[in-house]
Design a protein around this motif. Sequence first.
Motif, PDB file in Angstrom:
ATOM      1  N   PRO A  21     -11.872  -3.185   2.198  1.00 18.29           N
ATOM      2  CA  PRO A  21     -12.527  -2.039   2.837  1.00 18.29           C
ATOM      3  C   PRO A  21     -14.019  -2.037   2.326  1.00 18.29           C
ATOM      4  N   ARG A 246      -5.261  -1.547   7.900  1.00 21.09           N
ATOM      5  CA  ARG A 246      -6.417  -1.005   7.462  1.00 21.09           C
ATOM      6  C   ARG A 246      -6.024   0.008   6.155  1.00 21.09           C
ATOM      7  N   TYR A 250      -6.376  -0.362   1.364  1.00 17.18           N
ATOM      8  CA  TYR A 250      -6.821   0.441   0.342  1.00 17.18           C
ATOM      9  C   TYR A 250      -5.852   0.776  -0.594  1.00 17.18           C
TER      10      TYR A 250
END
Length: 327
Positions: A21, A246, A250
């Motif tokens: 990201p 997504r 992280y």
Amino acid sequence: MAHFDLPQDQLARYRPELDVPDDLDDFWTRTLDEARSFDLDVSLVRVETGLTAVDVYDVTFSGFGGHRIKAWFVRPAGDAVVPAVVEYLGYGGGRGLPHERLAWAAAGYGHLVMDTRGQGSGWGTGGSTPDPAPAGQGVGGFMTRGIEDPHEHYYRRLYTDGVRAVDAVRAIPGVDPARVAVTGVSQGGAVTLAVAGLADGLVAAMPDVPFMCHLPRAVVLTDSYPYREVADYLRTHRDAEARTMRTLSYVDAAILARTATAPGLFSAALMDLTCPPSTVFAAFHHYGHPAGSDIDVLRFNGHEGGEGLRWPRQRAFLAELLADPLR
């Protein structure tokens, strides 16, 4: 189980692109700054165990959100200043009982075993740390807790606890704060890799058959749990794949470990259906400190990995690093 993943010669050079990201660094800087806004408030309570060669302490410190995290700290009896090893635990387990892990203390190290928030009922002798954060929408287990938003994801909390455990052991009297290593198996290996990328000044990171690595591949390569939890979620939430991946980017341990600054000792098992070997090699080949790092390959093992054979290997690896001032 036969070999099911890439051949070993391909694993030796398997370095896939990782979906990092754009705001990853800012995300984790803010996360750790927020955690450190709470007083670490390390509590040490001496525990009588009948063990005369070691001193045992029931430890509590502030982790993510200021939540109180439990740990055991076991060290050689006396007041000598010692290096320390922080250990993180596998999926579903808790810190158990202090007499279950004596090898590091017997070898002259302080040993902090961090409890895993919300876990401890799956195996072993239990845990003592709740996870007060809401679970949100997801399937059973921990992979999809907070899956709709990386700020809410379970592993954001757990990895932050792991960093704060390093802060905590460095604050314990009698520990040399410049000589701290981290280790763990499976989920504990994932936390080890994340902490290696997020904490400063570690001397070594020793993840065994680590979980949470190269997640886009892991969740489609194996049918085994815990990765299967993500597939179970997406089987119902058919339009949520992009958002889910997504969020997971992280907390992908292979991504976070790219910034590690300590030598790493990995292990991968070629018959491991739980943490497939290619996902471990992806983390190894992206690991941020390639010089002095190594990976042990277990050709005929599954997720049990090297078990008791790993500790002598880790002890020798760490002893060599501590003896080398340049490491």
